[in-house]
Design a protein around this motif. Sequence first.
Motif, short mmCIF file in Angstrom:
data_model
loop_
_atom_site.label_atom_id
_atom_site.label_comp_id
_atom_site.label_asym_id
_atom_site.label_seq_id
_atom_site.Cartn_x
_atom_site.Cartn_y
_atom_site.Cartn_z
N LYS A 297 20.96 32.43 82.93
CA LYS A 297 22.24 32.90 82.25
C LYS A 297 22.80 31.83 81.13
O LYS A 297 23.08 32.05 79.93
N THR A 298 21.77 30.34 81.76
CA THR A 298 22.49 29.55 80.96
C THR A 298 21.72 29.39 79.75
O THR A 298 22.50 29.43 78.36
N ALA B 159 30.96 29.18 79.37
CA ALA B 159 30.05 29.40 78.66
C ALA B 159 30.55 29.32 77.11
O ALA B 159 29.70 28.10 76.28
N SER C 97 24.79 28.45 71.24
CA SER C 97 24.38 26.64 70.63
C SER C 97 23.95 26.83 69.25
O SER C 97 24.06 28.04 68.59
N GLU D 21 22.67 29.56 75.34
CA GLU D 21 22.53 28.45 74.89
C GLU D 21 21.38 29.54 73.37
O GLU D 21 22.13 29.75 71.89
N TRP E 146 32.64 33.78 83.23
CA TRP E 146 31.02 32.74 83.23
C TRP E 146 30.55 33.08 81.87
O TRP E 146 30.29 31.91 81.48
N ASP F 29 21.35 30.08 87.91
CA ASP F 29 21.83 29.38 86.77
C ASP F 29 20.86 29.52 85.71
O ASP F 29 21.61 29.01 84.27
N SER F 30 19.72 28.88 85.91
CA SER F 30 18.75 28.24 84.54
C SER F 30 18.99 29.50 83.56
O SER F 30 18.21 29.16 82.13
#
Length: 512
Positions: A63-64, A137, A72, A68, A133, A60-61
């Motif tokens: 791909k997040t 996101a 973002s 971003e 996913w 998770d860390s």
Amino acid sequence: MMGMGMLFYSCQSESKQTQPEAKPPKQLKIDVKQEDTYQTMAHFGASDAWSCQFVGLWPDSKKTAMAELLFSRDQDAQGHPKGIGLSLWRFNVGAGSAEQGDDSDIKDEWRRAESFLKADGNYDWSKQAGQVWFAQAAQELGVPNLLVFPNSPPVYMTKNGKAYANDGNPNLSEDRFDDFGNYLANVITGLEEKGLSVDYVSPVNEPQWDWSDAGQEGTPFLNSDIAGIVRSLDASLTASGLSTKIDIAEAGKINYLYENSDKPQRGSQIAAFFGDESEDFIGHLDHVGQAISGHSYFTTSPFTSAVQQRKNLQRAISEVDDLEFWMSEYCILGNNGGEINGSGKDLGIDPALYMARVIHNDLVIANASAWHWWLAISPYDYKDGLIYIDKNKEDGDFEDSKMLWALGNYSRFIRPGFQRKGVVLDGDELQSANFLVSAFSSPEADEMVYVIVNSGIDEVEAALAIDGETITAHQGYITSKEHELTPLVLEEETVVIPARSIVTVTVNQLPK
């Protein structure tokens, strides 16, 4: 290093001709003409092919963090952008070569893709989970548009049972057009049940190429095939109660939009699809968007040729009322006349500056209202990625590139609905190829965005103006060898544009 000469061209009028080589002045005035209005921007985007099918299943860390960087619009405590704020995400709808494995004949499994459709005609919505996913996101981080595109129909529909073609022939029979249209409508419905609103569907990709080497999923199509597919898809979308618009036709090179060139029955696609007298006219269909899309590959060098081809394209586009051009895929391919070679990963400023020149020409010369990069995340030793990763399906390291942030100089600040304005430098419409400026106004006309690309070896001191009135910049951001969309402190009446840099300047108080 790039070897484009210091050529001049007009970004406003075709009556201005290319001028002899010269250097841009070290001091100049950049004046925006608000009454000179051009295209309204739709979106800036990138694609999830091919790696997001795996990277979307990474820890998770990681791909997040990658999501971003791409999506973002937030800033960190120092005011540095956390990401480039893409406004469109492209979702590759797989044809099922991944399920075939080695029998697909596609040797690189990263270029195979799963399919939601199963051999028995039912759907498995657990497929393409990594891509789902990333699409989710993107939506959560505020990306307003989602486009889905297949490179090939599902292998259960194709003539040869594969996701690539034989002998350069279309790999879908006419009697399966309705099946293909229903399939795409079902995929859109299935994604919407996962909370994903699909704004656009692009049913064919680069139909001019043969796609017969089993290098990846793909199939050629004739214009008549595309028209038939779009008619079936339009009916399927209507029957399913979907509002999704159809994007056509992802031409492999932009010149195929306005001329046959070496692809008879696959070229002159503006006239084919939007000409009232054409047998393949589909511009009247409810779901067909008022835009035609093409790819900037193989048309970016030399500079004078790149400009001329985009003038030719814009001339053809302008002959159809209200038709827009979307530049829907690009990365640095081939040798580009010795200017820059696509081979070899390069995280530095050289490919970023080349990319910025392509964006500028597509927006300013071709009047593109959309601009999309190819691979958002690349595992390859090639200039095709915004983010680069280890070619590992389960976990690995990643790193950003200057190309990511160069795109961010546009995508983060020029939002959907912004309109391009005319620009003159020291009172002249001519611009140097080594010093390029474009400007965009917000829909409310309360913000102006200048994007300045200085590929030269000298810094340039620029005074900014709107309709002749000197203005003070609100905020600036720079991408260069040393910087990645780094905030600039703007305290003087002029803005220094360092050598070999891309600078975006925003102005919030506009003259009345």
